[in-house]
Design an enzyme around this catalytic site. Structure first.
Site, PDB file in Angstrom:
ATOM      1  N   HIS A 184      27.435  79.571  30.104  1.00 61.27           N
ATOM      2  CA  HIS A 184      28.602  79.954  30.922  1.00 61.27           C
ATOM      3  C   HIS A 184      29.945  79.735  30.209  1.00 61.27           C
ATOM      4  O   HIS A 184      30.940  79.416  30.841  1.00 61.27           O
ATOM      5  CB  HIS A 184      28.610  79.206  32.266  1.00 61.27           C
ATOM      6  N   ASP A 204      22.329  83.727  28.027  1.00 61.35           N
ATOM      7  CA  ASP A 204      22.144  83.685  29.486  1.00 61.35           C
ATOM      8  C   ASP A 204      22.539  85.013  30.078  1.00 61.35           C
ATOM      9  O   ASP A 204      23.704  85.225  30.383  1.00 61.35           O
ATOM     10  CB  ASP A 204      22.974  82.534  30.063  1.00 61.35           C
ATOM     11  N   GLU A 220      22.142  87.388  39.440  1.00 60.04           N
ATOM     12  CA  GLU A 220      21.617  86.012  39.490  1.00 60.04           C
ATOM     13  C   GLU A 220      22.764  85.009  39.531  1.00 60.04           C
ATOM     14  O   GLU A 220      22.735  84.047  40.301  1.00 60.04           O
ATOM     15  CB  GLU A 220      20.736  85.746  38.258  1.00 60.04           C
ATOM     16  N   GLU A 221      23.770  85.253  38.704  1.00 62.12           N
ATOM     17  CA  GLU A 221      24.814  84.232  38.522  1.00 62.12           C
ATOM     18  C   GLU A 221      25.616  83.969  39.791  1.00 62.12           C
ATOM     19  O   GLU A 221      26.107  82.884  39.997  1.00 62.12           O
ATOM     20  CB  GLU A 221      25.750  84.616  37.367  1.00 62.12           C
ATOM     21  N   HIS A 245      17.290  87.850  34.047  1.00 62.33           N
ATOM     22  CA  HIS A 245      18.379  88.549  34.751  1.00 62.33           C
ATOM     23  C   HIS A 245      19.287  89.292  33.779  1.00 62.33           C
ATOM     24  O   HIS A 245      19.542  88.827  32.669  1.00 62.33           O
ATOM     25  CB  HIS A 245      19.153  87.617  35.689  1.00 62.33           C
ATOM     26  N   ASP A 271      14.869  82.106  31.732  1.00 63.52           N
ATOM     27  CA  ASP A 271      16.319  82.009  31.962  1.00 63.52           C
ATOM     28  C   ASP A 271      16.835  80.622  31.589  1.00 63.52           C
ATOM     29  O   ASP A 271      17.778  80.127  32.168  1.00 63.52           O
ATOM     30  CB  ASP A 271      16.643  82.348  33.433  1.00 63.52           C
TER      31      ASP A 271
HETATM   32 ZN   LIG Z   1      20.894  82.623  33.685  1.00 64.62          ZN
END
Ligand SMILES: [Zn+2]
Ligand SMILES: *[C@@H]1O[C@H](CO)[C@@H](O)[C@H](O)[C@H]1NC(C)=O
Ligand SMILES: *[C@@H]1O[C@H](CO)[C@@H](O)[C@H](O)[C@H]1NC(C)=O
Ligand SMILES: *[C@@H]1O[C@H](CO)[C@@H](O)[C@H](O)[C@H]1NC(C)=O
Length: 476
Positions: free
Chosen positions: A439, A306, A340-341, A294, A368
Protein backbone atom coordinates in the site's frame (compact mmCIF):
# COMPACT_ATOMS: atom_id res chain seq x y z
CA UNK A 1 -26.65 -3.38 -2.80
CA UNK A 2 -26.19 0.19 -1.60
CA UNK A 3 -29.70 1.09 -0.58
CA UNK A 4 -28.93 3.99 1.69
CA UNK A 5 -25.96 5.75 3.14
CA UNK A 6 -26.41 4.03 6.49
CA UNK A 7 -26.66 0.61 4.80
CA UNK A 8 -23.38 1.32 3.05
CA UNK A 9 -21.72 2.07 6.36
CA UNK A 10 -23.08 -1.06 7.99
CA UNK A 11 -21.97 -3.07 4.99
CA UNK A 12 -18.41 -1.83 5.33
CA UNK A 13 -18.43 -2.27 9.09
CA UNK A 14 -19.33 -5.95 8.60
CA UNK A 15 -16.60 -6.35 6.05
CA UNK A 16 -14.11 -4.81 8.42
CA UNK A 17 -14.98 -7.32 11.10
CA UNK A 18 -14.50 -10.29 8.82
CA UNK A 19 -11.36 -8.82 7.34
CA UNK A 20 -9.66 -8.04 10.61
CA UNK A 21 -10.76 -11.33 12.17
CA UNK A 22 -9.27 -13.05 9.16
CA UNK A 23 -5.97 -11.30 9.68
CA UNK A 24 -5.76 -11.68 13.44
CA UNK A 25 -5.50 -15.46 13.76
CA UNK A 26 -2.30 -17.16 14.79
CA UNK A 27 -0.54 -19.46 12.45
CA UNK A 28 0.87 -22.76 13.59
CA UNK A 29 3.01 -25.16 11.63
CA UNK A 30 1.49 -28.57 11.73
CA UNK A 31 3.13 -31.92 11.42
CA UNK A 32 0.63 -34.21 9.94
CA UNK A 33 1.74 -37.37 11.78
CA UNK A 34 -1.78 -38.42 12.52
CA UNK A 35 -2.80 -38.58 8.87
CA UNK A 36 -3.98 -41.82 7.38
CA UNK A 37 -3.62 -41.23 3.67
CA UNK A 38 -3.16 -44.92 2.86
CA UNK A 39 -6.10 -44.91 0.47
CA UNK A 40 -4.78 -42.07 -1.66
CA UNK A 41 -1.04 -41.62 -0.99
CA UNK A 42 0.03 -43.82 -3.92
CA UNK A 43 -2.33 -42.09 -6.28
CA UNK A 44 -1.03 -38.68 -5.21
CA UNK A 45 2.59 -39.83 -5.52
CA UNK A 46 1.89 -40.85 -9.11
CA UNK A 47 1.53 -37.17 -10.01
CA UNK A 48 5.28 -36.65 -9.56
CA UNK A 49 5.91 -36.73 -13.31
CA UNK A 50 3.16 -34.17 -13.95
CA UNK A 51 4.66 -31.91 -11.28
CA UNK A 52 8.08 -32.25 -12.89
CA UNK A 53 6.66 -31.51 -16.34
CA UNK A 54 4.91 -28.37 -15.10
CA UNK A 55 7.90 -27.15 -13.08
CA UNK A 56 10.27 -27.76 -16.02
CA UNK A 57 7.96 -26.07 -18.52
CA UNK A 58 7.59 -22.99 -16.31
CA UNK A 59 11.09 -22.65 -14.85
CA UNK A 60 13.24 -23.90 -17.75
CA UNK A 61 10.97 -24.30 -20.77
CA UNK A 62 8.85 -22.03 -22.98
CA UNK A 63 7.03 -20.41 -20.04
CA UNK A 64 10.23 -19.30 -18.30
CA UNK A 65 9.97 -15.60 -17.42
CA UNK A 66 6.52 -15.35 -19.00
CA UNK A 67 4.63 -14.59 -15.77
CA UNK A 68 7.02 -11.76 -14.90
CA UNK A 69 7.07 -10.37 -18.43
CA UNK A 70 3.29 -10.37 -18.76
CA UNK A 71 2.92 -8.82 -15.30
CA UNK A 72 5.46 -6.12 -16.23
CA UNK A 73 3.61 -5.30 -19.46
CA UNK A 74 0.35 -5.09 -17.54
CA UNK A 75 1.73 -2.96 -14.71
CA UNK A 76 3.69 -0.67 -17.03
CA UNK A 77 0.61 -0.21 -19.21
CA UNK A 78 -2.02 0.49 -16.55
CA UNK A 79 -0.20 1.37 -13.34
CA UNK A 80 -2.46 1.69 -10.30
CA UNK A 81 -6.00 0.29 -10.68
CA UNK A 82 -8.18 1.82 -8.01
CA UNK A 83 -11.71 0.52 -7.48
CA UNK A 84 -14.25 2.47 -9.51
CA UNK A 85 -11.78 3.87 -12.07
CA UNK A 86 -11.88 3.54 -15.86
CA UNK A 87 -8.28 2.25 -15.76
CA UNK A 88 -9.36 -0.72 -13.65
CA UNK A 89 -12.05 -1.58 -16.20
CA UNK A 90 -9.55 -1.24 -19.06
CA UNK A 91 -7.16 -3.54 -17.23
CA UNK A 92 -9.96 -6.12 -16.86
CA UNK A 93 -10.64 -5.94 -20.62
CA UNK A 94 -6.91 -6.39 -21.24
CA UNK A 95 -6.77 -9.53 -19.06
CA UNK A 96 -9.75 -11.00 -20.89
CA UNK A 97 -8.02 -10.44 -24.23
CA UNK A 98 -4.73 -11.83 -22.91
CA UNK A 99 -6.61 -14.96 -21.87
CA UNK A 100 -8.43 -15.28 -25.21
CA UNK A 101 -5.05 -15.00 -26.92
CA UNK A 102 -4.19 -18.27 -25.14
CA UNK A 103 -7.28 -19.84 -26.70
CA UNK A 104 -9.12 -19.95 -23.39
CA UNK A 105 -12.58 -18.68 -24.22
CA UNK A 106 -14.74 -19.80 -21.33
CA UNK A 107 -14.75 -16.36 -19.71
CA UNK A 108 -17.57 -14.51 -18.00
CA UNK A 109 -17.65 -11.25 -16.10
CA UNK A 110 -20.14 -10.41 -13.37
CA UNK A 111 -21.03 -6.79 -12.77
CA UNK A 112 -21.36 -5.27 -9.35
CA UNK A 113 -21.42 -1.88 -7.71
CA UNK A 114 -18.09 -0.86 -6.17
CA UNK A 115 -16.89 2.08 -4.08
CA UNK A 116 -15.07 4.84 -5.92
CA UNK A 117 -13.04 6.95 -3.52
CA UNK A 118 -10.62 9.47 -5.02
CA UNK A 119 -7.71 11.04 -3.26
CA UNK A 120 -7.32 14.76 -3.89
CA UNK A 121 -4.69 17.14 -2.58
CA UNK A 122 -3.30 16.06 0.80
CA UNK A 123 -0.90 18.01 3.00
CA UNK A 124 0.14 18.06 6.62
CA UNK A 125 2.35 20.84 7.94
CA UNK A 126 3.72 20.77 11.42
CA UNK A 127 3.37 24.37 12.63
CA UNK A 128 4.72 23.94 16.18
CA UNK A 129 7.34 23.49 17.53
CA UNK A 130 8.83 24.10 14.05
CA UNK A 131 7.58 24.14 10.50
CA UNK A 132 7.98 20.79 8.76
CA UNK A 133 6.10 18.85 6.08
CA UNK A 134 4.74 15.52 7.30
CA UNK A 135 4.47 12.76 4.68
CA UNK A 136 0.94 11.31 4.63
CA UNK A 137 -1.51 9.17 2.74
CA UNK A 138 -5.22 9.56 3.40
CA UNK A 139 -6.97 6.30 4.25
CA UNK A 140 -9.68 4.84 2.02
CA UNK A 141 -13.03 6.66 2.21
CA UNK A 142 -11.55 9.44 4.36
CA UNK A 143 -13.66 12.59 4.20
CA UNK A 144 -12.13 15.97 3.29
CA UNK A 145 -11.08 18.68 5.67
CA UNK A 146 -12.55 22.16 5.20
CA UNK A 147 -10.67 24.05 2.43
CA UNK A 148 -8.66 26.00 5.01
CA UNK A 149 -7.60 22.74 6.66
CA UNK A 150 -7.80 21.63 10.28
CA UNK A 151 -5.31 23.21 12.65
CA UNK A 152 -5.07 21.60 16.07
CA UNK A 153 -2.76 20.17 18.68
CA UNK A 154 -1.83 16.49 18.68
CA UNK A 155 -2.47 13.89 21.36
CA UNK A 156 -0.63 10.56 21.00
CA UNK A 157 -1.93 7.12 22.06
CA UNK A 158 -0.26 3.74 21.89
CA UNK A 159 -3.47 1.77 21.80
CA UNK A 160 -7.25 1.93 22.10
CA UNK A 161 -7.13 1.35 25.83
CA UNK A 162 -5.20 4.59 26.33
CA UNK A 163 -7.81 6.42 24.26
CA UNK A 164 -10.64 4.87 26.28
CA UNK A 165 -8.99 5.91 29.53
CA UNK A 166 -8.38 9.50 28.42
CA UNK A 167 -10.73 12.24 29.61
CA UNK A 168 -13.01 13.60 26.91
CA UNK A 169 -11.59 17.09 27.56
CA UNK A 170 -8.10 15.88 26.73
CA UNK A 171 -9.18 14.57 23.31
CA UNK A 172 -11.85 17.07 22.29
CA UNK A 173 -10.72 19.37 19.47
CA UNK A 174 -7.40 17.51 19.08
CA UNK A 175 -5.79 15.53 16.31
CA UNK A 176 -5.31 11.98 17.60
CA UNK A 177 -2.17 10.10 16.56
CA UNK A 178 -2.20 6.34 17.11
CA UNK A 179 1.35 5.11 17.45
CA UNK A 180 1.09 1.34 17.97
CA UNK A 181 4.11 -0.90 17.80
CA UNK A 182 3.93 -3.18 14.73
CA UNK A 183 3.61 -6.79 15.88
CA UNK A 184 1.77 -8.60 13.12
CA UNK A 185 -0.29 -6.99 10.39
CA UNK A 186 -3.44 -8.65 11.72
CA UNK A 187 -2.96 -7.33 15.22
CA UNK A 188 -1.82 -3.84 14.26
CA UNK A 189 -4.10 -3.04 11.32
CA UNK A 190 -7.10 -2.37 13.61
CA UNK A 191 -5.49 1.01 14.35
CA UNK A 192 -5.82 1.85 10.68
CA UNK A 193 -9.35 0.48 10.22
CA UNK A 194 -10.95 1.76 13.43
CA UNK A 195 -9.07 4.78 14.75
CA UNK A 196 -11.11 7.48 12.96
CA UNK A 197 -14.42 6.49 14.52
CA UNK A 198 -12.95 5.68 17.92
CA UNK A 199 -11.20 9.06 18.01
CA UNK A 200 -14.26 10.92 16.73
CA UNK A 201 -16.39 9.34 19.45
CA UNK A 202 -14.11 11.12 21.96
CA UNK A 203 -14.40 14.45 20.15
CA UNK A 204 -11.21 14.41 18.04
CA UNK A 205 -11.22 16.53 14.86
CA UNK A 206 -8.90 14.28 12.81
CA UNK A 207 -7.06 11.00 13.30
CA UNK A 208 -3.63 9.90 12.18
CA UNK A 209 -2.06 6.48 12.41
CA UNK A 210 1.53 5.30 12.37
CA UNK A 211 1.78 3.35 9.09
CA UNK A 212 1.13 -0.38 9.50
CA UNK A 213 4.60 -1.63 8.62
CA UNK A 214 7.79 -2.75 10.36
CA UNK A 215 10.06 -0.76 8.01
CA UNK A 216 10.10 2.65 6.41
CA UNK A 217 12.09 5.08 4.28
CA UNK A 218 9.72 7.88 5.25
CA UNK A 219 7.00 6.09 3.29
CA UNK A 220 3.39 6.33 4.46
CA UNK A 221 1.14 3.27 3.83
CA UNK A 222 -2.50 3.75 2.90
CA UNK A 223 -5.29 1.19 3.34
CA UNK A 224 -8.95 0.80 4.10
CA UNK A 225 -10.71 2.16 7.15
CA UNK A 226 -14.32 2.09 8.24
CA UNK A 227 -16.50 4.81 9.65
CA UNK A 228 -18.91 3.48 12.25
CA UNK A 229 -22.56 4.30 11.89
CA UNK A 230 -23.75 7.25 13.93
CA UNK A 231 -20.25 8.59 14.63
CA UNK A 232 -18.96 11.87 13.21
CA UNK A 233 -16.77 11.20 10.15
CA UNK A 234 -13.38 12.87 10.63
CA UNK A 235 -10.48 13.05 8.16
CA UNK A 236 -7.97 10.23 8.66
CA UNK A 237 -4.53 9.47 7.28
CA UNK A 238 -1.40 7.39 7.80
CA UNK A 239 1.96 9.05 8.42
CA UNK A 240 5.46 7.57 8.18
CA UNK A 241 7.19 5.75 11.03
CA UNK A 242 9.82 8.51 11.08
CA UNK A 243 7.28 11.31 11.56
CA UNK A 244 5.29 9.29 14.10
CA UNK A 245 8.50 8.76 16.07
CA UNK A 246 9.34 12.47 15.82
CA UNK A 247 5.93 13.56 17.10
CA UNK A 248 6.07 10.95 19.86
CA UNK A 249 9.48 12.18 21.03
CA UNK A 250 8.34 15.80 21.07
CA UNK A 251 5.16 15.00 22.99
CA UNK A 252 7.11 12.84 25.46
CA UNK A 253 9.22 15.96 26.18
CA UNK A 254 6.00 17.92 26.87
CA UNK A 255 6.50 19.96 23.72
CA UNK A 256 3.23 20.97 22.07
CA UNK A 257 2.85 19.70 18.50
CA UNK A 258 0.44 21.64 16.30
CA UNK A 259 -0.45 20.39 12.82
CA UNK A 260 -2.34 21.83 9.90
CA UNK A 261 -4.04 19.03 7.92
CA UNK A 262 -5.58 19.64 4.51
CA UNK A 263 -7.17 16.71 2.68
CA UNK A 264 -9.57 16.53 -0.26
CA UNK A 265 -11.37 13.45 -1.51
CA UNK A 266 -14.55 12.38 -3.29
CA UNK A 267 -16.70 9.31 -2.86
CA UNK A 268 -19.34 7.70 -5.06
CA UNK A 269 -20.03 4.27 -6.53
CA UNK A 270 -19.34 2.81 -9.96
CA UNK A 271 -19.80 -0.49 -11.76
CA UNK A 272 -16.97 -3.01 -11.96
CA UNK A 273 -16.65 -6.73 -12.71
CA UNK A 274 -15.37 -9.98 -11.28
CA UNK A 275 -13.74 -12.03 -14.04
CA UNK A 276 -14.21 -15.81 -14.15
CA UNK A 277 -12.17 -18.06 -16.45
CA UNK A 278 -12.91 -21.76 -16.65
CA UNK A 279 -10.80 -24.62 -17.91
CA UNK A 280 -13.67 -27.08 -17.94
CA UNK A 281 -13.21 -30.44 -16.23
CA UNK A 282 -13.42 -33.55 -18.37
CA UNK A 283 -15.48 -35.63 -15.96
CA UNK A 284 -17.01 -33.32 -13.34
CA UNK A 285 -17.28 -29.90 -15.01
CA UNK A 286 -19.58 -28.58 -12.24
CA UNK A 287 -16.99 -29.25 -9.55
CA UNK A 288 -14.60 -26.35 -9.06
CA UNK A 289 -11.03 -25.85 -7.96
CA UNK A 290 -10.64 -22.08 -7.79
CA UNK A 291 -7.40 -20.08 -8.03
CA UNK A 292 -7.64 -16.33 -7.52
CA UNK A 293 -6.11 -12.92 -6.94
CA UNK A 294 -7.47 -9.37 -7.02
CA UNK A 295 -7.05 -7.10 -10.01
CA UNK A 296 -7.73 -3.76 -8.28
CA UNK A 297 -5.03 -1.97 -6.32
CA UNK A 298 -4.52 1.16 -4.25
CA UNK A 299 -4.00 4.43 -6.10
CA UNK A 300 -0.40 4.72 -4.88
CA UNK A 301 2.33 2.51 -6.30
CA UNK A 302 1.61 0.24 -9.24
CA UNK A 303 -0.18 -2.72 -7.67
CA UNK A 304 2.64 -4.98 -8.90
CA UNK A 305 2.98 -6.93 -5.64
CA UNK A 306 -0.52 -6.25 -4.29
CA UNK A 307 -1.91 -8.01 -6.10
CA UNK A 308 -0.42 -8.09 -9.60
CA UNK A 309 1.70 -11.13 -8.71
CA UNK A 310 -1.26 -13.05 -7.30
CA UNK A 311 -3.41 -12.05 -10.27
CA UNK A 312 -0.82 -13.31 -12.76
CA UNK A 313 -0.04 -16.65 -11.08
CA UNK A 314 -3.79 -17.28 -11.02
CA UNK A 315 -4.05 -16.25 -14.68
CA UNK A 316 -1.13 -18.56 -15.47
CA UNK A 317 -2.70 -21.70 -13.97
CA UNK A 318 -5.34 -22.43 -16.65
CA UNK A 319 -3.02 -21.03 -19.33
CA UNK A 320 -0.20 -23.44 -18.47
CA UNK A 321 -2.59 -26.41 -18.21
CA UNK A 322 -4.09 -25.52 -21.57
CA UNK A 323 -0.65 -25.19 -23.18
CA UNK A 324 0.44 -28.55 -21.75
CA UNK A 325 -2.86 -30.13 -22.77
CA UNK A 326 -3.49 -31.16 -19.18
CA UNK A 327 -7.24 -31.38 -18.69
CA UNK A 328 -8.20 -32.35 -15.13
CA UNK A 329 -11.44 -34.11 -14.23
CA UNK A 330 -12.82 -31.10 -12.34
CA UNK A 331 -12.96 -27.52 -13.62
CA UNK A 332 -10.07 -25.21 -12.78
CA UNK A 333 -11.60 -21.77 -12.36
CA UNK A 334 -9.48 -18.63 -12.20
CA UNK A 335 -11.13 -15.59 -10.60
CA UNK A 336 -9.87 -12.01 -10.76
CA UNK A 337 -11.63 -10.31 -7.85
CA UNK A 338 -12.52 -6.65 -8.16
CA UNK A 339 -12.54 -4.01 -5.38
CA UNK A 340 -10.69 -6.07 -2.77
CA UNK A 341 -8.90 -3.06 -1.33
CA UNK A 342 -12.06 -1.14 -0.53
CA UNK A 343 -13.48 -4.05 1.48
CA UNK A 344 -13.54 -7.43 -0.36
CA UNK A 345 -16.45 -6.10 -2.37
CA UNK A 346 -16.02 -8.44 -5.35
CA UNK A 347 -15.67 -11.51 -3.15
CA UNK A 348 -18.82 -10.66 -1.17
CA UNK A 349 -20.73 -10.31 -4.41
CA UNK A 350 -19.42 -13.62 -5.78
CA UNK A 351 -20.29 -15.42 -2.56
CA UNK A 352 -23.83 -14.06 -2.74
CA UNK A 353 -24.36 -14.77 -6.45
CA UNK A 354 -22.92 -18.28 -6.26
CA UNK A 355 -24.16 -19.40 -2.85
CA UNK A 356 -26.44 -22.00 -4.51
CA UNK A 357 -23.34 -23.59 -6.08
CA UNK A 358 -21.14 -23.57 -3.00
CA UNK A 359 -21.39 -27.37 -2.60
CA UNK A 360 -19.56 -27.56 -5.93
CA UNK A 361 -16.48 -25.72 -4.69
CA UNK A 362 -14.02 -28.50 -4.04
CA UNK A 363 -11.17 -26.19 -3.00
CA UNK A 364 -10.53 -22.44 -3.25
CA UNK A 365 -7.09 -20.79 -3.42
CA UNK A 366 -5.93 -17.20 -3.28
CA UNK A 367 -2.56 -15.49 -3.69
CA UNK A 368 -2.65 -12.03 -2.08
CA UNK A 369 0.23 -12.04 0.38
CA UNK A 370 3.12 -11.83 -2.04
CA UNK A 371 4.62 -13.95 -4.80
CA UNK A 372 8.09 -14.34 -3.31
CA UNK A 373 9.61 -17.85 -3.27
CA UNK A 374 6.76 -20.31 -2.63
CA UNK A 375 6.98 -22.29 0.62
CA UNK A 376 3.70 -24.20 0.57
CA UNK A 377 0.11 -23.47 1.51
CA UNK A 378 -1.76 -21.99 4.47
CA UNK A 379 -4.74 -24.34 4.59
CA UNK A 380 -8.24 -24.11 6.09
CA UNK A 381 -10.43 -27.17 6.36
CA UNK A 382 -10.96 -30.36 8.30
CA UNK A 383 -8.04 -32.48 9.45
CA UNK A 384 -8.86 -34.95 6.64
CA UNK A 385 -8.73 -32.16 4.10
CA UNK A 386 -5.40 -30.91 5.46
CA UNK A 387 -3.99 -34.44 5.37
CA UNK A 388 -4.72 -34.77 1.66
CA UNK A 389 -3.30 -31.33 0.89
CA UNK A 390 -0.24 -32.18 3.01
CA UNK A 391 0.25 -35.35 0.96
CA UNK A 392 0.09 -33.31 -2.25
CA UNK A 393 2.60 -30.80 -0.87
CA UNK A 394 5.17 -33.60 -0.47
CA UNK A 395 5.48 -33.50 -4.26
CA UNK A 396 7.03 -30.03 -4.00
CA UNK A 397 10.10 -30.82 -1.93
CA UNK A 398 12.33 -30.26 -4.96
CA UNK A 399 11.29 -26.59 -5.04
CA UNK A 400 11.14 -26.26 -1.23
CA UNK A 401 7.40 -25.64 -1.20
CA UNK A 402 6.15 -28.47 1.02
CA UNK A 403 5.14 -26.58 4.16
CA UNK A 404 1.56 -26.80 5.31
CA UNK A 405 0.48 -24.03 7.65
CA UNK A 406 -2.78 -24.57 9.52
CA UNK A 407 -4.79 -21.40 9.13
CA UNK A 408 -8.52 -21.32 9.75
CA UNK A 409 -9.03 -18.15 7.75
CA UNK A 410 -6.37 -17.89 5.04
CA UNK A 411 -6.36 -15.15 2.42
CA UNK A 412 -8.53 -12.05 2.32
CA UNK A 413 -11.13 -12.41 -0.45
CA UNK A 414 -11.50 -16.17 -0.04
CA UNK A 415 -12.09 -15.82 3.72
CA UNK A 416 -15.61 -14.75 2.74
CA UNK A 417 -16.19 -18.18 1.15
CA UNK A 418 -14.10 -20.30 3.51
CA UNK A 419 -16.15 -19.17 6.50
CA UNK A 420 -19.05 -21.14 4.96
CA UNK A 421 -17.06 -24.32 5.62
CA UNK A 422 -15.39 -24.63 2.21
CA UNK A 423 -11.77 -25.83 2.33
CA UNK A 424 -9.16 -23.53 0.82
CA UNK A 425 -5.65 -22.14 0.98
CA UNK A 426 -3.54 -19.07 0.57
CA UNK A 427 -0.09 -19.14 -1.05
CA UNK A 428 2.47 -19.45 1.73
CA UNK A 429 5.62 -17.70 0.52
CA UNK A 430 8.85 -16.09 1.72
CA UNK A 431 7.04 -12.79 2.23
CA UNK A 432 8.94 -11.42 5.23
CA UNK A 433 9.31 -8.08 3.40
CA UNK A 434 5.74 -7.92 2.09
CA UNK A 435 4.63 -5.19 4.50
CA UNK A 436 7.64 -3.03 3.66
CA UNK A 437 6.00 -2.27 0.30
CA UNK A 438 2.29 -2.92 0.96
CA UNK A 439 0.00 0.00 0.00
CA UNK A 440 2.87 2.41 -0.75
CA UNK A 441 4.44 4.13 -3.73
CA UNK A 442 7.07 1.40 -3.42
CA UNK A 443 4.75 -1.34 -4.73
CA UNK A 444 6.37 -1.54 -8.16
CA UNK A 445 7.83 -4.20 -10.46
CA UNK A 446 11.12 -3.87 -8.58
CA UNK A 447 9.60 -5.94 -5.75
CA UNK A 448 8.88 -8.84 -8.12
CA UNK A 449 11.43 -11.43 -9.17
CA UNK A 450 11.12 -13.47 -12.40
CA UNK A 451 12.48 -16.73 -10.96
CA UNK A 452 10.29 -16.55 -7.87
CA UNK A 453 7.23 -15.76 -9.97
CA UNK A 454 8.01 -18.78 -12.15
CA UNK A 455 8.19 -21.00 -9.07
CA UNK A 456 4.91 -19.57 -7.75
CA UNK A 457 3.17 -20.05 -11.11
CA UNK A 458 4.43 -23.64 -11.43
CA UNK A 459 3.48 -24.49 -7.86
CA UNK A 460 0.03 -22.88 -8.12
CA UNK A 461 -0.72 -24.62 -11.41
CA UNK A 462 0.43 -28.06 -10.32
CA UNK A 463 -1.40 -27.93 -6.97
CA UNK A 464 -4.64 -26.84 -8.66
CA UNK A 465 -4.25 -29.54 -11.30
CA UNK A 466 -3.72 -32.35 -8.82
CA UNK A 467 -6.63 -31.31 -6.59
CA UNK A 468 -8.83 -31.01 -9.67
CA UNK A 469 -7.79 -34.39 -11.03
CA UNK A 470 -7.49 -36.85 -8.10
CA UNK A 471 -10.20 -39.44 -7.60
CA UNK A 472 -11.42 -38.05 -4.25
CA UNK A 473 -13.00 -34.70 -3.54
CA UNK A 474 -11.34 -32.68 -0.79
CA UNK A 475 -13.50 -33.67 2.20
CA UNK A 476 -15.36 -30.98 4.16
ZN1 LIG B 1 -4.13 -7.34 -1.80
C1 LIG C 1 -3.46 25.34 6.65
O1 LIG C 1 -3.16 24.93 5.34
C2 LIG C 1 -4.05 25.43 4.35
C3 LIG C 1 -3.70 24.79 3.04
O2 LIG C 1 -2.33 24.83 2.79
C4 LIG C 1 -3.93 26.95 4.34
O3 LIG C 1 -4.86 27.45 3.40
C5 LIG C 1 -4.24 27.49 5.71
O4 LIG C 1 -4.02 28.88 5.72
C6 LIG C 1 -3.35 26.85 6.77
N1 LIG C 1 -3.77 27.25 8.09
C7 LIG C 1 -2.90 27.67 9.00
C8 LIG C 1 -3.50 28.06 10.32
O5 LIG C 1 -1.71 27.73 8.79
C1 LIG D 1 -27.48 -20.58 -9.13
O1 LIG D 1 -28.24 -19.40 -9.38
C2 LIG D 1 -27.95 -18.74 -10.60
C3 LIG D 1 -28.80 -17.51 -10.71
O2 LIG D 1 -28.68 -16.71 -9.58
C4 LIG D 1 -28.22 -19.68 -11.78
O3 LIG D 1 -27.82 -19.07 -12.97
C5 LIG D 1 -27.43 -20.97 -11.58
O4 LIG D 1 -27.76 -21.89 -12.60
C6 LIG D 1 -27.74 -21.58 -10.23
N1 LIG D 1 -26.90 -22.76 -10.04
C7 LIG D 1 -27.32 -23.88 -9.49
C8 LIG D 1 -26.33 -24.98 -9.34
O5 LIG D 1 -28.48 -24.03 -9.12
C1 LIG E 1 13.31 -23.61 2.28
O1 LIG E 1 12.22 -23.12 3.04
C2 LIG E 1 12.49 -22.89 4.41
C3 LIG E 1 11.21 -22.41 5.08
O2 LIG E 1 10.14 -23.23 4.77
C4 LIG E 1 13.59 -21.85 4.54
O3 LIG E 1 13.92 -21.67 5.91
C5 LIG E 1 14.82 -22.29 3.76
O4 LIG E 1 15.78 -21.28 3.78
C6 LIG E 1 14.45 -22.62 2.32
N1 LIG E 1 15.61 -23.18 1.63
C7 LIG E 1 16.03 -22.70 0.48
C8 LIG E 1 17.18 -23.41 -0.14
O5 LIG E 1 15.50 -21.75 -0.09
Amino acid sequence: MFISVSKVCLFFALIAQVHSAAKRRKKTYVELHSCDNSGIADEIASYDTVVKDIVDYVTKGPFKGKTYNELAKFVDNFGARLSGTAILEQSIDYMIQLTRDEDLNDIVTEELEVPHWTRGEEKITMLEPRVKDIALLGLGRSVSTPPEGITANVIVFNDFEELENAEEDEVKGKIVLFDPEFTTYGETVVYRTQSASKSAAKGAVASLVRSITPFSINSPHTGSQNYEDGVNKIPTAAISLEDADLIRRLVDRDINVKLNITMHSTFDTKTSRNTIIDLKGTRFPDKLVIVSGHIDSWDVGQGAMDDGGGLFVSWAAPVILKRLNLRPKRTVRSIFWTAEELGLVGAYDYEKQHRNESDNINFIMESDEGTFAPRGLAVAGSQKARCIIGEILKLFESINASTLVEDDSPGSDIAVIIRNGIPGASLHNANEKYFWFHHTEGDTMNVENPEELDLCAAFWTAVAYIIADISEDIPR
